[in-house]
Scaffold this motif. Structure first.
Motif, PDB file in Angstrom:
ATOM      1  N   VAL A 292       0.971  -0.597  -0.623  1.00 46.53           N
ATOM      2  CA  VAL A 292      -0.123  -0.143  -0.041  1.00 46.53           C
ATOM      3  C   VAL A 292       0.529   1.230  -0.262  1.00 46.53           C
ATOM      4  CG1 VAL A 292      -1.604   1.641   1.496  1.00 46.53           C
ATOM      5  CG2 VAL A 292      -1.673  -1.299   1.000  1.00 46.53           C
ATOM      6  N   VAL A 293       2.025   1.153   0.648  1.00 47.27           N
ATOM      7  CA  VAL A 293       2.315   2.386   0.327  1.00 47.27           C
ATOM      8  C   VAL A 293       3.661   2.851  -1.025  1.00 47.27           C
ATOM      9  CG1 VAL A 293       4.974   1.682   1.779  1.00 47.27           C
ATOM     10  CG2 VAL A 293       4.288   3.639   2.478  1.00 47.27           C
ATOM     11  N   ARG A 294       3.642   1.570  -1.206  1.00 49.65           N
ATOM     12  CA  ARG A 294       4.230   2.017  -2.378  1.00 49.65           C
ATOM     13  C   ARG A 294       3.221   2.511  -3.628  1.00 49.65           C
ATOM     14  NH1 ARG A 294       5.775  -3.044  -3.392  1.00 49.65           N
ATOM     15  NH2 ARG A 294       7.294  -3.106  -2.516  1.00 49.65           N
ATOM     16  N   CYS A 295       2.514   1.941  -3.666  1.00 50.97           N
ATOM     17  CA  CYS A 295       1.115   2.195  -4.247  1.00 50.97           C
ATOM     18  C   CYS A 295       0.894   3.508  -4.066  1.00 50.97           C
ATOM     19  CB  CYS A 295      -0.219   2.029  -4.630  1.00 50.97           C
ATOM     20  SG  CYS A 295      -0.070  -0.139  -4.839  1.00 50.97           S
ATOM     21  N   LEU A 296       1.312   5.093  -2.846  1.00 53.81           N
ATOM     22  CA  LEU A 296       0.635   5.511  -2.664  1.00 53.81           C
ATOM     23  C   LEU A 296       1.697   6.249  -2.542  1.00 53.81           C
ATOM     24  CD1 LEU A 296      -1.555   5.424   0.767  1.00 53.81           C
ATOM     25  CD2 LEU A 296      -2.304   6.190  -0.750  1.00 53.81           C
ATOM     26  N   GLY A 297       2.777   6.234  -2.607  1.00 59.61           N
ATOM     27  CA  GLY A 297       4.132   6.842  -2.722  1.00 59.61           C
ATOM     28  C   GLY A 297       4.047   7.018  -4.447  1.00 59.61           C
ATOM     29  N   ALA A 298       3.503   6.057  -4.793  1.00 59.43           N
ATOM     30  CA  ALA A 298       3.928   6.601  -6.259  1.00 59.43           C
ATOM     31  C   ALA A 298       3.081   7.629  -7.230  1.00 59.43           C
ATOM     32  CB  ALA A 298       2.874   5.637  -7.003  1.00 59.43           C
ATOM     33  N   ALA A 299       2.037   8.606  -5.999  1.00 56.90           N
ATOM     34  CA  ALA A 299       1.054   9.756  -6.271  1.00 56.90           C
ATOM     35  C   ALA A 299       1.170  11.057  -6.554  1.00 56.90           C
ATOM     36  CB  ALA A 299       0.021   9.482  -5.601  1.00 56.90           C
ATOM     37  N   ASP A 300       1.054  11.378  -6.915  1.00 53.65           N
ATOM     38  CA  ASP A 300       1.248  12.897  -7.092  1.00 53.65           C
ATOM     39  C   ASP A 300       0.315  13.967  -5.263  1.00 53.65           C
ATOM     40  OD1 ASP A 300       2.956  13.617  -9.748  1.00 53.65           O
ATOM     41  OD2 ASP A 300       1.202  12.506  -9.525  1.00 53.65           O
ATOM     42  N   VAL A 301      -0.886  13.100  -5.364  1.00 54.06           N
ATOM     43  CA  VAL A 301      -2.425  13.747  -4.501  1.00 54.06           C
ATOM     44  C   VAL A 301      -2.802  12.153  -3.754  1.00 54.06           C
ATOM     45  CG1 VAL A 301      -4.069  15.578  -4.551  1.00 54.06           C
ATOM     46  CG2 VAL A 301      -1.963  16.130  -5.553  1.00 54.06           C
ATOM     47  N   LEU A 302      -2.739  11.991  -2.123  1.00 53.42           N
ATOM     48  CA  LEU A 302      -3.575  12.025  -1.876  1.00 53.42           C
ATOM     49  C   LEU A 302      -4.782  11.966  -1.474  1.00 53.42           C
ATOM     50  CD1 LEU A 302      -0.914   9.984   0.558  1.00 53.42           C
ATOM     51  CD2 LEU A 302      -1.672   9.663  -1.802  1.00 53.42           C
ATOM     52  N   VAL A 303      -6.437  11.615  -1.232  1.00 54.55           N
ATOM     53  CA  VAL A 303      -7.148  12.194  -1.347  1.00 54.55           C
ATOM     54  C   VAL A 303      -8.363  11.234  -0.736  1.00 54.55           C
ATOM     55  CG1 VAL A 303      -8.406  11.166  -3.229  1.00 54.55           C
ATOM     56  CG2 VAL A 303      -9.224  12.857  -2.565  1.00 54.55           C
ATOM     57  N   ILE A 304      -9.140  11.859   0.816  1.00 52.10           N
ATOM     58  CA  ILE A 304      -9.951  11.406   1.127  1.00 52.10           C
ATOM     59  C   ILE A 304     -11.492  11.828   0.436  1.00 52.10           C
ATOM     60  CG2 ILE A 304     -10.967  11.024   3.163  1.00 52.10           C
ATOM     61  CD1 ILE A 304      -7.794  11.202   4.786  1.00 52.10           C
ATOM     62  N   PRO A 305     -11.838  11.640   0.250  1.00 53.51           N
ATOM     63  CA  PRO A 305     -13.247  12.051  -0.351  1.00 53.51           C
ATOM     64  C   PRO A 305     -14.214  12.344   0.600  1.00 53.51           C
ATOM     65  CG  PRO A 305     -12.638  10.608  -1.487  1.00 53.51           C
ATOM     66  CD  PRO A 305     -11.819  10.245  -0.641  1.00 53.51           C
ATOM     67  N   ASP A 306     -14.538  11.699   2.087  1.00 58.08           N
ATOM     68  CA  ASP A 306     -15.145  11.618   2.357  1.00 58.08           C
ATOM     69  C   ASP A 306     -15.400  10.317   3.375  1.00 58.08           C
ATOM     70  OD1 ASP A 306     -17.342  12.656   4.603  1.00 58.08           O
ATOM     71  OD2 ASP A 306     -19.463  11.857   2.793  1.00 58.08           O
ATOM     72  N   PRO A 341      -3.754  21.036  10.308  1.00 60.06           N
ATOM     73  CA  PRO A 341      -4.005  22.331   9.883  1.00 60.06           C
ATOM     74  C   PRO A 341      -4.608  22.722   8.924  1.00 60.06           C
ATOM     75  CG  PRO A 341      -1.239  21.598  11.197  1.00 60.06           C
ATOM     76  CD  PRO A 341      -1.998  20.603  10.786  1.00 60.06           C
ATOM     77  N   PRO A 342      -4.860  23.832   9.096  1.00 61.00           N
ATOM     78  CA  PRO A 342      -5.714  23.671   6.859  1.00 61.00           C
ATOM     79  C   PRO A 342      -4.668  24.092   6.560  1.00 61.00           C
ATOM     80  CG  PRO A 342      -7.057  24.795   8.940  1.00 61.00           C
ATOM     81  CD  PRO A 342      -6.183  24.257   9.317  1.00 61.00           C
ATOM     82  N   HIS A 343      -3.786  24.576   6.644  1.00 57.93           N
ATOM     83  CA  HIS A 343      -2.331  25.036   5.563  1.00 57.93           C
ATOM     84  C   HIS A 343      -2.038  24.188   5.025  1.00 57.93           C
ATOM     85  CE1 HIS A 343      -0.356  25.428   9.581  1.00 57.93           C
ATOM     86  NE2 HIS A 343       0.611  24.867   8.342  1.00 57.93           N
ATOM     87  N   LEU A 344      -2.158  22.869   5.641  1.00 60.66           N
ATOM     88  CA  LEU A 344      -1.642  21.772   4.822  1.00 60.66           C
ATOM     89  C   LEU A 344      -2.153  20.774   4.546  1.00 60.66           C
ATOM     90  CD1 LEU A 344       1.189  21.514   8.220  1.00 60.66           C
ATOM     91  CD2 LEU A 344       0.929  22.114   6.541  1.00 60.66           C
ATOM     92  N   ALA A 345      -3.027  20.952   4.269  1.00 60.26           N
ATOM     93  CA  ALA A 345      -4.397  20.728   3.766  1.00 60.26           C
ATOM     94  C   ALA A 345      -4.466  21.077   2.396  1.00 60.26           C
ATOM     95  CB  ALA A 345      -5.327  19.436   4.553  1.00 60.26           C
ATOM     96  N   TYR A 346      -5.353  20.485   1.652  1.00 65.29           N
ATOM     97  CA  TYR A 346      -6.651  21.709   0.625  1.00 65.29           C
ATOM     98  C   TYR A 346      -7.720  20.911   1.223  1.00 65.29           C
ATOM     99  CZ  TYR A 346      -2.282  22.664  -1.480  1.00 65.29           C
ATOM    100  OH  TYR A 346      -0.750  22.449  -1.904  1.00 65.29           O
ATOM    101  N   SER A 347      -8.641  21.455   1.548  1.00 61.91           N
ATOM    102  CA  SER A 347      -9.804  21.740   1.741  1.00 61.91           C
ATOM    103  C   SER A 347     -11.402  21.370   1.459  1.00 61.91           C
ATOM    104  CB  SER A 347     -10.822  21.939   3.241  1.00 61.91           C
ATOM    105  OG  SER A 347      -9.150  21.227   4.354  1.00 61.91           O
ATOM    106  N   SER A 361      -7.250  19.968  -7.788  1.00 57.40           N
ATOM    107  CA  SER A 361      -6.495  20.855  -8.640  1.00 57.40           C
ATOM    108  C   SER A 361      -5.175  21.711  -7.696  1.00 57.40           C
ATOM    109  CB  SER A 361      -7.450  21.916  -9.576  1.00 57.40           C
ATOM    110  OG  SER A 361      -6.673  22.397 -10.695  1.00 57.40           O
ATOM    111  N   ALA A 362      -5.499  22.725  -7.530  1.00 54.94           N
ATOM    112  CA  ALA A 362      -4.517  22.681  -6.078  1.00 54.94           C
ATOM    113  C   ALA A 362      -3.882  22.593  -5.787  1.00 54.94           C
ATOM    114  CB  ALA A 362      -5.637  24.246  -4.704  1.00 54.94           C
ATOM    115  N   ALA A 363      -4.109  20.903  -5.314  1.00 59.28           N
ATOM    116  CA  ALA A 363      -3.468  20.099  -4.431  1.00 59.28           C
ATOM    117  C   ALA A 363      -2.310  19.352  -5.541  1.00 59.28           C
ATOM    118  CB  ALA A 363      -3.595  18.809  -3.961  1.00 59.28           C
ATOM    119  N   LEU A 364      -2.168  19.727  -7.194  1.00 58.57           N
ATOM    120  CA  LEU A 364      -1.639  19.219  -8.316  1.00 58.57           C
ATOM    121  C   LEU A 364      -0.404  19.954  -8.287  1.00 58.57           C
ATOM    122  CD1 LEU A 364      -4.206  17.394 -10.145  1.00 58.57           C
ATOM    123  CD2 LEU A 364      -2.345  16.265  -9.592  1.00 58.57           C
TER     124      LEU A 364
END
Length: 402
Positions: A292-306, A341-347, A361-364
């Motif tokens: 799992v950590v390898r799959c996530l490490g391949a990404a540009d952005v990680l997301v929690i939709p809900d 903290p809000p400044h460390l995530a794109y909410s 888009s902002a995270a990318l």
């Protein structure tokens, strides 16, 4: 001696609550080797918990009868029987027990309301939400009073409560059930032995993914209530700006993956279940955490939709994502921002498709490397080692006031 009672839904760590229980116990026993863990097991089924020298009591598998009569009440009965079994096991050793720590509501209710007072043992309940709001709760109309009784007994009569979030602690105070001083906030955590910063290029090479695709990734044990259809819609809309944008979704039950795949195909995605096949959406089956950590490490952005809950939202993936330091997109839920903290995530406003698109888009387009470092600093305070230390501090506090 501390007694830790849990009812993991998978003895082979195929569920989030099993992973949390296992790793918390691992770190507790590293600090307090005399910790006694009581876990149920059906017959001689394989169990990773044997690595931790837990005591496996026979599982009174009454819940299996739900195949004949579908009702969560059968599981309530099963948990009640197991609670009595744990009390019988602990009773001869009660003078050595400093506290019983429980993370299952039915068992906690029995211990807080009955067995703890009878045996003279303090009871700490790790509450993950109100049972009356549990999506898997008993649905019979007449059972509503029972749900309230379970919640009130477990939360009001336990010696102390451990809450995953301060938001839930405030809720208990607002409804008059607990003094905030009796509720310790002990968030979820991540396994620092596995989730460490990754080299993106190396991860992609190992997975067979092209080096230049913008990739948005999500990982979860189950897809239920996570708004992944919203994520697919957002990815599809963003393709006008990022034509090669690729989604990577990892985990979920077979039926969930099949349904999501069918939905994605209807939306025009080219879907694959292996990263070696060209696609613009990968829906991969569950893998061991080291993969799992390898799959996530391949990404540009990680997301929690809900999240499934709101005031108790403390998903394991939040901490795992933070440990990797990558740009993080999540719904604007106060419980999540207790950690990030809000400044460390794109909410984005919860379940707001336009907001999700803008956040992705902002995270990318994140370019500041200092943000990755700051996320890892936040994560460092939420390892399972720190979680175990918070639990032990709560036990010490309970002993001091007993």
């Amino acid at each position: 001696m501390i007694v830790y009672i849990a009812y993991p839904t998978s003895l082979n760590l195929q569920s989030a609550n099993a992973l949390q229980t296992f790793t918390t116990l691992r770190e507790l026993r590293a600090r307090r080797p005399d910790t006694l863990a009581l876990i149920p097991r059906w017959g001689f089924e394989p169990s990773r918990f044997q690595e931790l020298n837990v005591v496996h009591l026979p599982r009174p598998a009454i819940g299996k009868l739900s195949r004949l009569y579908k009702s969560t009440l059968l599981y309530y009965l099963e948990h009640s029987v197991f609670a009595a079994m744990t009390a019988a096991f602990v009773a001869p050793q009660r003078r050595q027990v400093e506290a019983v720590y429980i993370r299952q509501p039915i068992i906690a209710a029995w211990w807080a309301g009955c067995f703890g007072p009878q045996l003279g043992i303090p009871v700490i309940y790790e509450a993950h939400d109100l049972e009356s709001r549990n999506p898997s709760r008993a649905k019979e109309r007449w059972a509503r009073g029972l749900l309230d009784l379970i919640d009130r007994t477990a939360l009001c009569r336990a010696t102390a409560v451990a809450s995953l979030t301060n938001d839930f602690r405030c809720l208990l105070s607002q409804i008059g059930w607990r003094d905030p001083a009796d509720v310790a906030v002990i968030p979820d955590a991540y396994d620092e032995q596995i989730f460490t910063p990754q080299d993106r290029a190396q991860c992609r090479a190992e997975l067979g993914l092209p080096p230049d695709l913008p990739i948005v990734a999500y990982a979860g044990m189950t897809f239920a209530h996570r708004w992944l259809d919203g994520l697919l819609s957002a990815l599809r809309s963003l393709k006008t700006t990022y034509p090669t944008l690729t989604g990577l979704i990892l985990g979920g039950r077979p039926g969930e993956r099949a349904a999501l795949t069918a939905h994605a195909v209807s939306e025009g995605f080219r879907v694959a279940d292996t990263t070696t096949t060209p696609a613009d959406l990968y829906i991969l089956p569950p893998r061991p955490q080291v993969d799992v950590v390898r799959c996530l490490g391949a990404a540009d952005v990680l997301v929690i939709p809900d999240t499934v809950t709101d005031v108790t939202a403390s998903p394991l993936k939040l901490f795992e994502y933070l440990a990797l330091g990558l740009p993080l997109v999540l719904p604007a839920i106060p419980a999540l921002h207790e950690i990030v903290p809000p400044h460390l995530a794109y909410s984005f406003p919860r379940r707001n498709l336009t907001g999700l698109q803008e956040a992705l888009s902002a995270a990318l387009n994140e370019r500041d490397p200092a943000l990755a470092t700051a996320r890892r600093v936040v994560a460092a305070d939420h390892t399972y080692g720190r979680r175990a230390e918070r639990i032990l501090a709560l036990v010490d506090r309970v002993r001091a006031t007993a």
